[in-house]
Design a protein around this motif. Sequence first.
Motif, short mmCIF file in Angstrom:
data_model
loop_
_atom_site.label_atom_id
_atom_site.label_comp_id
_atom_site.label_asym_id
_atom_site.label_seq_id
_atom_site.Cartn_x
_atom_site.Cartn_y
_atom_site.Cartn_z
N GLN A 45 0.90 -1.29 -0.01
CA GLN A 45 0.03 0.00 -0.25
C GLN A 45 1.02 1.19 0.00
N GLU A 59 3.64 0.07 2.57
CA GLU A 59 3.58 -0.69 3.65
C GLU A 59 3.42 -2.30 2.94
N ALA A 60 4.16 -3.06 3.64
CA ALA A 60 3.79 -4.53 3.15
C ALA A 60 2.89 -5.22 4.12
N ARG A 63 -0.60 -11.32 3.08
CA ARG A 63 -1.97 -11.86 2.43
C ARG A 63 -1.79 -13.32 2.57
N SER A 73 -7.88 -13.13 6.87
CA SER A 73 -7.47 -11.84 7.24
C SER A 73 -6.26 -12.12 8.06
N PRO A 74 -5.33 -10.98 8.01
CA PRO A 74 -4.28 -10.94 8.91
C PRO A 74 -4.61 -10.71 10.49
N ASN A 118 5.61 -4.94 9.19
CA ASN A 118 5.09 -5.18 10.50
C ASN A 118 5.60 -6.28 11.12
N SER A 120 5.96 -8.48 14.93
CA SER A 120 5.18 -8.71 16.14
C SER A 120 6.11 -9.03 17.26
N GLN A 123 8.76 -12.09 17.08
CA GLN A 123 9.98 -11.80 16.26
C GLN A 123 11.01 -11.14 16.68
N ASP A 180 3.22 1.90 15.15
CA ASP A 180 1.93 1.77 14.46
C ASP A 180 0.97 1.92 15.22
N ARG A 204 -6.01 4.59 12.27
CA ARG A 204 -7.04 4.57 11.40
C ARG A 204 -8.30 5.12 12.23
N GLU A 237 -2.72 6.98 8.93
CA GLU A 237 -3.21 5.73 8.41
C GLU A 237 -4.87 5.81 7.94
N GLY A 258 -3.93 5.12 2.56
CA GLY A 258 -5.26 4.74 2.94
C GLY A 258 -5.84 4.52 1.54
P1 C2E Z 1 -1.84 -2.36 10.14
O1 C2E Z 1 -0.21 -2.55 10.21
O2 C2E Z 1 -2.16 -1.31 11.30
O3 C2E Z 1 -2.13 -2.10 8.58
C1 C2E Z 1 -3.11 -1.40 8.21
C2 C2E Z 1 -4.39 -1.95 7.78
O4 C2E Z 1 -5.45 -1.29 7.44
C3 C2E Z 1 -4.08 -3.01 6.81
O5 C2E Z 1 -5.09 -4.12 7.05
C4 C2E Z 1 -4.66 -2.42 5.48
O6 C2E Z 1 -5.23 -2.95 4.49
C5 C2E Z 1 -5.81 -1.53 6.14
N1 C2E Z 1 -6.28 -0.18 5.48
C6 C2E Z 1 -5.31 0.65 4.73
N2 C2E Z 1 -5.89 1.47 4.43
C7 C2E Z 1 -7.27 1.66 4.82
C8 C2E Z 1 -8.35 2.55 4.77
O7 C2E Z 1 -8.45 3.52 3.96
N3 C2E Z 1 -9.62 2.05 5.26
C9 C2E Z 1 -9.70 0.73 5.88
N4 C2E Z 1 -10.85 0.36 6.48
N5 C2E Z 1 -8.65 -0.11 6.07
C10 C2E Z 1 -7.36 0.24 5.47
P2 C2E Z 1 -4.69 -5.56 7.03
O8 C2E Z 1 -3.85 -5.83 5.62
O9 C2E Z 1 -5.86 -6.63 7.06
O10 C2E Z 1 -3.86 -6.10 8.18
C11 C2E Z 1 -4.25 -5.90 9.30
C12 C2E Z 1 -3.17 -5.89 10.44
O11 C2E Z 1 -2.67 -7.16 10.33
C13 C2E Z 1 -2.05 -4.94 10.14
O12 C2E Z 1 -2.54 -3.79 10.90
C14 C2E Z 1 -0.98 -5.72 10.97
O13 C2E Z 1 -1.24 -5.08 12.35
C15 C2E Z 1 -1.11 -6.97 10.62
N6 C2E Z 1 -0.11 -7.50 9.87
C16 C2E Z 1 -0.34 -7.33 8.27
N7 C2E Z 1 0.64 -7.99 7.94
C17 C2E Z 1 1.50 -8.35 8.99
C18 C2E Z 1 2.79 -8.88 8.72
O14 C2E Z 1 3.54 -9.25 7.69
N8 C2E Z 1 3.21 -9.05 10.28
C19 C2E Z 1 2.54 -8.87 11.00
N9 C2E Z 1 3.22 -9.29 12.23
N10 C2E Z 1 1.36 -8.29 11.15
C20 C2E Z 1 1.07 -8.10 10.02
#
Ligand code: C2E
Length: 291
Positions: A45, A59-60, A63, A73-74, A118, A120, A123, A180, A204, A237, A258
């Motif tokens: 994103q 941001e990676a 999925r 969902s993560p 991101n 945890s 890690q 974050d 957010r 965000e 966003g």
């Molecule tokens: P996060 O790091 O706070 O990532 C932002 C989340 O908000 C992402 O959800 C993203 O898709 C979503 N988002 C971005 N822009 C918007 C927007 O405008 N509106 C809304 N409603 N949502 C938006 P996602 O991808 O489902 O990831 C959820 C959470 O899962 C992440 O929150 C992060 O805490 C975790 N996560 C994701 N990838 C990884 C990873 O590789 N490792 C770890 N440890 N956690 C991860």
Amino acid sequence: AAKDAGGNRVCEFNHEMLSKALRRIEIENEVRAAFKNDEFSFALQAQVEIATGKLVGFEALIRWIHPQRGFVSPDEFIPIIENSESMIDLGYWGLKRAFIILEKLDEIGFSGLKVAVNLSASQFLDPQLIPFLKEQLVAFSRDAEQIELELTERTVVADIEQTLDTMQQLRTLGFTFSIDDFGTGYSSLAYLKQMPVEIIKIDRSFISGMQDDNADMKIVSSTIAMVNKLGMQVVAEGIETAEQLQMLATMQCEIGQGYFISRPVSEKDLYDLLPLKVSNGIWIDLSKTEN
Ligand code: C2E
Ligand code: MG
Ligand code: MG
Ligand code: MG
């Protein structure tokens, strides 16, 4: 009748708990297989400089497309595996992937961008983390400044001494840190002062409340002012509307992320889209919503 209803409720409650517990166990097991079967990928994103629309990086976001369940969902599976060996494996996979992404971006002429990953708590507390990252820096001959490590306030308080020590060492190697979901955890400004953090990401929930909730608006504007005064960067965000983006610009918020700017996209889509979307470093799509 009331007693019957109560009884039923207890049954349903137990049933729900049981199925939740089963799904948890299944997911925990399936993550191991998923890892071997290559079911994980990153969605990326865009993050842009609000004042100019300049692309700063991505941001990676992990999925998981499960062969039967589909998208998981993560927010569901990360908390399940958070304290297991799988999280460590997945974490290393992700960090390495970030280096590969930077390499691919170079190849298509987009150098100097950042990739945020991101992390945890488990890690971050793994003793192999620093040696692993050192190895990647050498293997990819890459500037660590391009990799941003995202921690939450919860991750930091899990073990503050150890976390600070690890952060310091990684900062010395050149990695940058962001906090974050800022404002949702146990924020301590004292920790913030001690940590080698460059970037604060405002959660957010505050951004989405900004237009209707005066308190959210004030929280956002004063957080931006504070972060700017501390000489750190601030990222908003979850920007979903033009109005939010406009308000953030007025509040001097440096960076935005966003759906209004861009949805997270697959790596392949990103490499295809970048040459179309970016000219002179500017993410030209700033004023359009995508699907
Ligand atoms: P996060 O790091 O706070 O990532 C932002 C989340 O908000 C992402 O959800 C993203 O898709 C979503 N988002 C971005 N822009 C918007 C927007 O405008 N509106 C809304 N409603 N949502 C938006 P996602 O991808 O489902 O990831 C959820 C959470 O899962 C992440 O929150 C992060 O805490 C975790 N996560 C994701 N990838 C990884 C990873 O590789 N490792 C770890 N440890 N956690 C991860
Ligand atoms: Mg994040
Ligand atoms: Mg976040
Ligand atoms: Mg989050």
